[in-house]
Design a protein around this motif. Structure first.
Motif, PDB file in Angstrom:
ATOM      1  N   VAL A  14       1.470  40.923  69.906  1.00 21.56           N
ATOM      2  CA  VAL A  14       2.583  39.986  70.110  1.00 21.56           C
ATOM      3  C   VAL A  14       2.495  38.839  69.101  1.00 21.56           C
ATOM      4  O   VAL A  14       3.506  38.429  68.516  1.00 21.56           O
ATOM      5  CB  VAL A  14       2.612  39.464  71.564  1.00 21.56           C
ATOM      6  CG1 VAL A  14       3.610  38.322  71.720  1.00 21.56           C
ATOM      7  CG2 VAL A  14       2.948  40.596  72.521  1.00 21.56           C
ATOM      8  N   GLY A  15       1.292  38.342  68.870  1.00 15.90           N
ATOM      9  CA  GLY A  15       1.104  37.245  67.915  1.00 15.90           C
ATOM     10  C   GLY A  15       1.562  37.606  66.516  1.00 15.90           C
ATOM     11  O   GLY A  15       2.270  36.832  65.864  1.00 15.90           O
ATOM     12  N   TYR A  16       1.180  38.790  66.044  1.00 16.81           N
ATOM     13  CA  TYR A  16       1.589  39.192  64.691  1.00 16.81           C
ATOM     14  C   TYR A  16       3.071  39.546  64.627  1.00 16.81           C
ATOM     15  O   TYR A  16       3.718  39.318  63.595  1.00 16.81           O
ATOM     16  CB  TYR A  16       0.714  40.324  64.152  1.00 16.81           C
ATOM     17  CG  TYR A  16      -0.589  39.776  63.608  1.00 16.81           C
ATOM     18  CD1 TYR A  16      -0.632  39.119  62.387  1.00 16.81           C
ATOM     19  CD2 TYR A  16      -1.752  39.874  64.344  1.00 16.81           C
ATOM     20  CE1 TYR A  16      -1.808  38.586  61.911  1.00 16.81           C
ATOM     21  CE2 TYR A  16      -2.937  39.344  63.875  1.00 16.81           C
ATOM     22  CZ  TYR A  16      -2.962  38.696  62.656  1.00 16.81           C
ATOM     23  OH  TYR A  16      -4.124  38.151  62.186  1.00 16.81           O
ATOM     24  N   GLY A  49       6.022  38.787  56.000  1.00 22.28           N
ATOM     25  CA  GLY A  49       6.666  39.006  57.290  1.00 22.28           C
ATOM     26  C   GLY A  49       6.780  40.483  57.622  1.00 22.28           C
ATOM     27  O   GLY A  49       6.479  40.904  58.750  1.00 22.28           O
ATOM     28  N   ILE A  50       7.181  41.273  56.634  1.00 19.39           N
ATOM     29  CA  ILE A  50       7.310  42.719  56.855  1.00 19.39           C
ATOM     30  C   ILE A  50       5.955  43.324  57.219  1.00 19.39           C
ATOM     31  O   ILE A  50       5.848  44.110  58.175  1.00 19.39           O
ATOM     32  CB  ILE A  50       7.908  43.415  55.608  1.00 19.39           C
ATOM     33  CG1 ILE A  50       9.391  43.043  55.454  1.00 19.39           C
ATOM     34  CG2 ILE A  50       7.715  44.929  55.672  1.00 19.39           C
ATOM     35  CD1 ILE A  50      10.005  43.454  54.130  1.00 19.39           C
ATOM     36  N   PHE A  51       4.916  42.962  56.473  1.00 23.62           N
ATOM     37  CA  PHE A  51       3.597  43.546  56.739  1.00 23.62           C
ATOM     38  C   PHE A  51       3.028  43.092  58.081  1.00 23.62           C
ATOM     39  O   PHE A  51       2.381  43.884  58.776  1.00 23.62           O
ATOM     40  CB  PHE A  51       2.627  43.258  55.598  1.00 23.62           C
ATOM     41  CG  PHE A  51       2.765  44.231  54.466  1.00 23.62           C
ATOM     42  CD1 PHE A  51       2.314  45.533  54.596  1.00 23.62           C
ATOM     43  CD2 PHE A  51       3.372  43.848  53.284  1.00 23.62           C
ATOM     44  CE1 PHE A  51       2.459  46.441  53.561  1.00 23.62           C
ATOM     45  CE2 PHE A  51       3.526  44.742  52.248  1.00 23.62           C
ATOM     46  CZ  PHE A  51       3.072  46.054  52.373  1.00 23.62           C
ATOM     47  N   GLU A  52       3.261  41.848  58.460  1.00 22.58           N
ATOM     48  CA  GLU A  52       2.782  41.400  59.769  1.00 22.58           C
ATOM     49  C   GLU A  52       3.449  42.191  60.892  1.00 22.58           C
ATOM     50  O   GLU A  52       2.792  42.632  61.831  1.00 22.58           O
ATOM     51  CB  GLU A  52       2.999  39.900  59.947  1.00 22.58           C
ATOM     52  CG  GLU A  52       2.021  39.073  59.147  1.00 22.58           C
ATOM     53  CD  GLU A  52       2.202  37.576  59.309  1.00 22.58           C
ATOM     54  OE1 GLU A  52       3.231  37.136  59.856  1.00 22.58           O
ATOM     55  OE2 GLU A  52       1.301  36.843  58.870  1.00 22.58           O
ATOM     56  N   SER A  57       2.986  46.566  64.739  1.00 25.43           N
ATOM     57  CA  SER A  57       3.567  47.763  65.353  1.00 25.43           C
ATOM     58  C   SER A  57       2.592  48.942  65.293  1.00 25.43           C
ATOM     59  O   SER A  57       2.486  49.722  66.247  1.00 25.43           O
ATOM     60  CB  SER A  57       4.873  48.143  64.651  1.00 25.43           C
ATOM     61  OG  SER A  57       5.810  47.097  64.768  1.00 25.43           O
ATOM     62  N   LEU A  58       1.872  49.070  64.191  1.00 28.36           N
ATOM     63  CA  LEU A  58       0.900  50.154  64.052  1.00 28.36           C
ATOM     64  C   LEU A  58      -0.320  49.960  64.959  1.00 28.36           C
ATOM     65  O   LEU A  58      -1.016  50.925  65.276  1.00 28.36           O
ATOM     66  CB  LEU A  58       0.456  50.295  62.599  1.00 28.36           C
ATOM     67  CG  LEU A  58       1.514  50.830  61.631  1.00 28.36           C
ATOM     68  CD1 LEU A  58       1.013  50.748  60.197  1.00 28.36           C
ATOM     69  CD2 LEU A  58       1.917  52.252  61.996  1.00 28.36           C
ATOM     70  N   MET A  59      -0.570  48.728  65.379  1.00 31.49           N
ATOM     71  CA  MET A  59      -1.689  48.463  66.298  1.00 31.49           C
ATOM     72  C   MET A  59      -1.412  49.034  67.698  1.00 31.49           C
ATOM     73  O   MET A  59      -2.336  49.243  68.466  1.00 31.49           O
ATOM     74  CB  MET A  59      -1.957  46.957  66.420  1.00 31.49           C
ATOM     75  CG  MET A  59      -2.582  46.307  65.205  1.00 31.49           C
ATOM     76  SD  MET A  59      -4.237  46.872  64.823  1.00 31.49           S
ATOM     77  CE  MET A  59      -5.170  46.199  66.189  1.00 31.49           C
ATOM     78  N   ILE A  60      -0.167  49.310  68.010  1.00 29.68           N
ATOM     79  CA  ILE A  60       0.187  49.782  69.358  1.00 29.68           C
ATOM     80  C   ILE A  60      -0.418  51.156  69.640  1.00 29.68           C
ATOM     81  O   ILE A  60      -0.970  51.383  70.716  1.00 29.68           O
ATOM     82  CB  ILE A  60       1.721  49.797  69.535  1.00 29.68           C
ATOM     83  CG1 ILE A  60       2.267  48.364  69.463  1.00 29.68           C
ATOM     84  CG2 ILE A  60       2.113  50.476  70.835  1.00 29.68           C
ATOM     85  CD1 ILE A  60       3.780  48.265  69.329  1.00 29.68           C
TER      86      ILE A  60
END
Length: 125
Positions: A14-16, A49-52, A57-60
């Motif tokens: 959520v933070g990223y 911003g795009i990479f964050e 999203s990939l951390m999910i």
């Protein structure tokens, strides 16, 4: 420990996501802290911003979490010049709302950045 790690992962994601979205919501506050020797501050802000958002999203998914965590670590290392520049420029106003004092700038560089790196690294598997 399992519940702590799940909660920690949720907060990290959520933070990223929020941090990445803020690059588009409030871009001017980022342009000002990008070191002058780096070209194309608008592009750098957009890519950040795009990479964050992408890495959060990939951390999910557990299948992509390892690569995403390593990506976050590398991204945070790439952000070090910004934090060094903040130390050099302090005190200054960030986003017209907050004063970044030398103490805050140093705290971000030597405490928070390493903690954020370790936090992402902890979630790599």
């Amino acid at each position: 420990m399992q519940n702590l790690k799940k909660f920690s992962l949720t907060v990290l994601i959520v933070g990223y996501l929020l941090a990445g979205a803020n690059h588009f919501y409030n871009p001017a506050s980022y342009y000002h802290i990008i070191p002058k020797y780096l070209p194309w501050p608008v592009l750098l802000n957009t890519l950040s911003g795009i990479f964050e958002i992408l890495l959060a999203s990939l951390m999910i998914s557990p299948k992509t979490r390892n690569i995403a965590a390593i990506g976050i670590v590398l991204m945070l290392i790439a952000f070090l010049p910004v934090h060094i520049q903040m130390v050099i420029d302090a005190p200054f106003m960030l986003g017209g709302k907050w004063v970044v004092t030398p103490f805050i700038a140093w705290l971000r560089l030597v405490v928070f950045q390493p903690l954020l790196i370790l936090w992402a690294w902890w979630h790599r598997k």
